[in-house]
Design a protein around this motif. Structure first.
Motif, short mmCIF file in Angstrom:
data_model
loop_
_atom_site.label_atom_id
_atom_site.label_comp_id
_atom_site.label_asym_id
_atom_site.label_seq_id
_atom_site.Cartn_x
_atom_site.Cartn_y
_atom_site.Cartn_z
N ARG A 75 -28.82 68.66 50.39
CA ARG A 75 -27.40 68.88 50.68
C ARG A 75 -26.59 67.59 50.61
NH1 ARG A 75 -26.83 70.84 56.94
NH2 ARG A 75 -24.81 71.52 56.14
N ARG A 76 -27.26 66.46 50.79
CA ARG A 76 -26.57 65.18 50.69
C ARG A 76 -26.14 64.87 49.25
NH1 ARG A 76 -30.48 63.60 54.77
NH2 ARG A 76 -31.84 62.67 53.22
N LYS A 77 -26.82 65.46 48.28
CA LYS A 77 -26.49 65.22 46.87
C LYS A 77 -25.80 66.39 46.21
CE LYS A 77 -29.38 61.79 44.95
NZ LYS A 77 -30.27 61.54 43.85
N SER A 78 -25.66 67.50 46.92
CA SER A 78 -25.06 68.70 46.33
C SER A 78 -23.95 69.22 47.25
CB SER A 78 -26.12 69.78 46.12
OG SER A 78 -25.51 71.00 45.77
N LYS A 79 -22.72 69.08 46.79
CA LYS A 79 -21.58 69.54 47.60
C LYS A 79 -21.61 71.05 47.80
CE LYS A 79 -18.62 65.77 46.13
NZ LYS A 79 -17.54 65.38 45.25
N SER A 80 -21.98 71.79 46.77
CA SER A 80 -21.98 73.26 46.92
C SER A 80 -23.09 73.73 47.85
CB SER A 80 -22.06 73.95 45.56
OG SER A 80 -23.23 73.59 44.85
N LEU A 81 -24.25 73.09 47.81
CA LEU A 81 -25.32 73.44 48.75
C LEU A 81 -24.89 73.10 50.16
CD1 LEU A 81 -28.14 74.38 49.59
CD2 LEU A 81 -28.99 72.11 48.98
N GLU A 128 -21.87 73.01 51.32
CA GLU A 128 -20.87 74.01 51.72
C GLU A 128 -21.55 75.31 52.17
OE1 GLU A 128 -17.16 76.53 49.78
OE2 GLU A 128 -18.10 74.95 48.59
N PHE A 129 -22.53 75.76 51.41
CA PHE A 129 -23.28 76.97 51.74
C PHE A 129 -23.98 76.83 53.10
CE2 PHE A 129 -27.44 79.28 51.24
CZ PHE A 129 -26.94 80.55 51.49
N LEU A 130 -24.69 75.73 53.30
CA LEU A 130 -25.42 75.54 54.55
C LEU A 130 -24.46 75.39 55.73
CD1 LEU A 130 -28.36 73.22 53.37
CD2 LEU A 130 -28.35 75.72 53.69
N ARG A 131 -23.30 74.80 55.52
CA ARG A 131 -22.31 74.69 56.59
C ARG A 131 -21.81 76.08 57.02
NH1 ARG A 131 -17.78 71.87 54.75
NH2 ARG A 131 -19.10 70.55 53.49
N ALA A 177 -33.64 82.76 49.16
CA ALA A 177 -34.37 83.36 50.29
C ALA A 177 -35.32 82.35 50.92
CB ALA A 177 -35.14 84.60 49.82
N GLU A 178 -36.06 81.63 50.09
CA GLU A 178 -37.01 80.64 50.61
C GLU A 178 -36.29 79.47 51.27
OE1 GLU A 178 -40.71 79.41 51.61
OE2 GLU A 178 -40.32 81.25 50.47
N LEU A 179 -35.22 78.98 50.63
CA LEU A 179 -34.48 77.85 51.18
C LEU A 179 -33.82 78.22 52.51
CD1 LEU A 179 -33.72 74.89 50.18
CD2 LEU A 179 -31.47 75.87 49.77
N LEU A 180 -33.25 79.42 52.58
CA LEU A 180 -32.61 79.86 53.84
C LEU A 180 -33.65 80.00 54.95
CD1 LEU A 180 -29.90 82.63 53.38
CD2 LEU A 180 -29.75 80.51 54.66
N SER A 181 -34.79 80.56 54.62
CA SER A 181 -35.85 80.72 55.61
C SER A 181 -36.27 79.35 56.17
CB SER A 181 -37.05 81.42 54.97
OG SER A 181 -38.11 81.50 55.87
N LYS A 182 -36.48 78.43 55.28
CA LYS A 182 -36.88 77.07 55.64
C LYS A 182 -35.80 76.39 56.49
CE LYS A 182 -38.91 73.42 52.87
NZ LYS A 182 -39.06 72.97 51.51
N ILE A 207 -23.51 78.82 56.88
CA ILE A 207 -24.63 79.41 57.65
C ILE A 207 -24.65 78.82 59.06
CG2 ILE A 207 -27.14 79.68 57.77
CD1 ILE A 207 -25.74 81.31 55.49
N GLU A 208 -24.48 77.52 59.16
CA GLU A 208 -24.48 76.85 60.48
C GLU A 208 -23.35 77.36 61.35
OE1 GLU A 208 -26.42 72.48 59.51
OE2 GLU A 208 -24.34 72.86 58.92
N GLU A 209 -22.19 77.57 60.77
CA GLU A 209 -21.03 78.04 61.54
C GLU A 209 -21.29 79.42 62.14
OE1 GLU A 209 -17.72 77.87 58.85
OE2 GLU A 209 -17.73 75.67 58.83
N LEU A 210 -21.99 80.28 61.44
CA LEU A 210 -22.30 81.61 61.95
C LEU A 210 -23.22 81.52 63.16
CD1 LEU A 210 -22.12 84.73 61.73
CD2 LEU A 210 -24.16 84.60 60.30
N SER A 211 -24.17 80.60 63.10
CA SER A 211 -25.16 80.53 64.18
C SER A 211 -24.66 79.73 65.38
CB SER A 211 -26.47 79.91 63.66
OG SER A 211 -26.30 78.55 63.41
#
Length: 191
Positions: A173-179, A181-184, A24-29, A186-190
């Motif tokens: 996200r540069r060091k975590s492939k799964s993070l 992927e998750f942020l990508r 929740a905090e990471l997504l908000s940020k 989210i970006e695609e939706l917006s």
């Protein structure tokens, strides 16, 4: 006059209490840093019960995107993929088209460990290198690192939030492939 664009809503299903706070905090940020007008809700499925995740997803069918974050822990990746595939078959058709899953290598704590620089803002003694997603037990590694500063990490929602407050999503996200992927997703939706 511009076209009215309603706020899109994201449901994120996680495994544990600390995951709720962290995500929740990471997504908000992340959304603030990217000027994304997204609403989101993070809910817990109570452990590894994918049938609970299916029930939750089906009950939130009005959301624009539903993302399941499934920890891999020590399971074989193909086993987790197969279990998610079976679970997806039990989703209603309207939910299935907007459902995504991300397999988190080991556990969500690996995402926090992906930003050592951020973690050093709460404990200067953090000294981790390498791939955070290859750490066998990220929660224990995090606990050991924070213990150096007299801090006791516990898998609670407030600790999850505290960690996400110091983690830079772009750096992590540069060091975590799964993070990433998750942020990508989210970006695609917006977009």
């Amino acid at each position: 006059m511009g076209e009215w664009n309603p706020r899109k809503r994201v449901l994120v299903i996680v495994e544990g209490t600390s995951d709720i706070g962290f995500v929740a905090e990471l997504l908000s940020k992340f959304c603030k840093s990217k000027n994304m007008n997204l609403g989101f809700k993070v809910v817990k499925m109570n452990g590894n019960e994918l049938n609970k995740a299916v029930r939750i997803a089906n009950s939130f069918d009005r959301y624009d995107l539903i993302v399941l974050l499934k920890d891999q822990h020590n399971y074989d990746l193909s086993f987790i993929e197969e279990e998610i595939s079976k679970a997806v078959k039990n989703l209603s058709e309207s939910v299935r088209v907007k459902f995504r899953s991300v397999i988190v290598r080991r556990a969500i704590e690996s995402w926090a460990l992906a930003d050592v620089e951020g973690l050093r803002s709460i404990c200067r003694e953090v000294r981790l290198g390498g791939d955070p997603e290859e750490i066998e037990d990220p929660a224990e590694a995090l606990r050991n690192e924070l213990r150096k500063c007299g801090l006791l990490y516990m898998k609670t929602e407030p600790w999850g939030r505290r960690l996400a407050q110091v983690v830079d999503p772009e750096r992590a996200r540069r060091k975590s492939k799964s993070l990433n992927e998750f942020l990508r997703i989210i970006e695609e939706l917006s977009a």
